[in-house]
Write an enzyme that holds these catalytic residues in place. Structure first.
Site, PDB file in Angstrom:
ATOM      1  N   SER A  20       0.834  -1.209   0.000  1.00  0.00           N
ATOM      2  CA  SER A  20       0.000   0.000   0.000  1.00  0.00           C
ATOM      3  C   SER A  20       0.865   1.255   0.000  1.00  0.00           C
ATOM      4  O   SER A  20       0.406   2.323  -0.394  1.00  0.00           O
ATOM      5  CB  SER A  20      -0.880   0.011   1.245  1.00  0.00           C
ATOM      6  OG  SER A  20      -0.059   0.061   2.402  1.00  0.00           O
ATOM      7  N   CYS A  82       2.549  -7.046   1.551  1.00  0.00           N
ATOM      8  CA  CYS A  82       1.505  -6.372   2.324  1.00  0.00           C
ATOM      9  C   CYS A  82       0.618  -7.439   2.939  1.00  0.00           C
ATOM     10  O   CYS A  82      -0.031  -8.205   2.215  1.00  0.00           O
ATOM     11  CB  CYS A  82       0.696  -5.475   1.392  1.00  0.00           C
ATOM     12  SG  CYS A  82      -0.684  -4.657   2.203  1.00  0.00           S
TER      13      CYS A  82
HETATM   14  N1  DGL Z   1       2.147  -2.777   4.889  1.00  0.00           N
HETATM   15  C1  DGL Z   1       0.789  -3.181   4.952  1.00  0.00           C
HETATM   16  C2  DGL Z   1       0.585  -4.485   5.650  1.00  0.00           C
HETATM   17  O1  DGL Z   1       1.506  -5.261   5.687  1.00  0.00           O
HETATM   18  C3  DGL Z   1      -0.095  -2.094   4.878  1.00  0.00           C
HETATM   19  C4  DGL Z   1      -1.042  -1.705   5.785  1.00  0.00           C
HETATM   20  C5  DGL Z   1      -1.960  -0.632   5.352  1.00  0.00           C
HETATM   21  O2  DGL Z   1      -1.796  -0.025   4.312  1.00  0.00           O
HETATM   22  O3  DGL Z   1      -2.901  -0.408   6.123  1.00  0.00           O
HETATM   23  O4  DGL Z   1      -0.463  -4.793   6.124  1.00  0.00           O
END
Ligand code: DGL
Length: 279
Positions: A20, A82
């Site tokens: 994200s 993510c």
């Molecule tokens: N880096 C993400 C994860 O591992 C993103 C979280 C988000 O954008 O809320 O969940």
């Protein structure tokens, strides 16, 4: 007439990695360590970060759009760096795309092996904690240890802003971790790829006795295995390159990526796809 270029990926094609926002850089740096010769394309969907409070449909649509873009750049494999996108969309993405897709999995198994107190805690976004994948992990490993789930709203935004140790970041972490420690947690799992950038502060607040487990290095090893087993591991002796893309045309994103990557990076704007050179 030059031979027509095959669209099948070759070993020297890049690996596509997305998140994200900037969090997936914690996975990218482990991939770089594990696979120094691979070319890497990173997409930060900064215009839509954080995913954690967005509807599942939007996260699915973004994941499809980003993978289609990466495929247009001839990537040979995808890493969904993510946890939130993995929790929401991984089954659909694997059904839709035929290239290898490696995804995040919170490191509950190593945490269960490691804990002495019998209490572990997973820090993640609210959406990850609510996901089916997560419920399955709980079912699988929750019989013999107590697994606490801690949603951490606000932390992704702090990392997106490059604030890894300021007052607000510290106070959010204190607020999230104190109840976990009070319940006896001795092992914290970083279930969001943004959080490894806060590991130093988490360690300072939780104390040296508490283990912090980050799955990123295991994901990089899994990528190596998948590339090996599909015959796609780079065989060159060159140094791999990185290219960074973002869906937000923002100086902050470029500055924060440079801060976290510890190098001054150029940031390309996602919709402005350059023509693929026709050699
Ligand atoms: N880096 C993400 C994860 O591992 C993103 C979280 C988000 O954008 O809320 O969940």
């Amino acid at each position: 007439m030059p031979a027509k270029k095959s669209s099948l990926p070759t070993v020297e094609n890049p690996v596509g990695v997305f998140d994200s926002g900037v969090g997936g850089l914690s996975v990218l740096r482990e991939i770089r360590r594990e696979l120094p010769g691979e070319h890497l394309l990173y997409v930060a969907d900064s215009a839509h970060a954080p995913y954690g409070d967005k509807p599942a449909e939007l996260i699915e649509a973004r994941a499809i759009a980003i993978i289609e873009f990466l495929v247009s750049q001839r990537v040979k494999a995808i890493v969904v760096a993510c946890n939130t996108a993995t929790g929401v969309a991984i089954q659909m993405l694997r059904a839709k795309f035929s290239l290898p897709i490696i995804a995040m999995e919170p490191a509950v198994k190593p945490a269960v092996t490691h804990t002495k107190s019998g209490v572990i805690a997973v820090l993640a976004t609210s959406r990850t904690i609510a996901s089916d994948n997560f419920a399955k992990l709980h079912e699988r490993f929750g019989a013999n240890v107590k697994i606490l789930m801690q949603a951490c709203p606000g932390l992704v935004e702090q990392v997106e802003a490059g604030d890894l140790s300021g007052k607000k970041t510290r106070s959010l972490i204190e607020q999230y971790i104190a109840p976990l420690l009070a319940q006896g947690a001795d092992t914290l799992v970083l279930g969001c790829t943004h959080y490894p950038f806060l590991a130093a502060l988490i360690r300072e607040i939780a104390g040296p006795e508490v283990a912090i487990i980050d799955p990123s290095a295991a994901i990089a090893r899994e990528l190596r295995r998948r590339l090996e087993s599909t015959g796609l591991l780079s065989t060159g002796t060159h140094t791999g390159t990185e290219q960074f893309w973002s869906s937000a045309q923002s100086d902050t994103t470029r500055a924060v990526i440079s801060q976290l990557w510890q190098a001054d990076v150029d940031l390309l704007y996602l919709p402005h796809v350059p023509a693929i050179p026709s050699d």
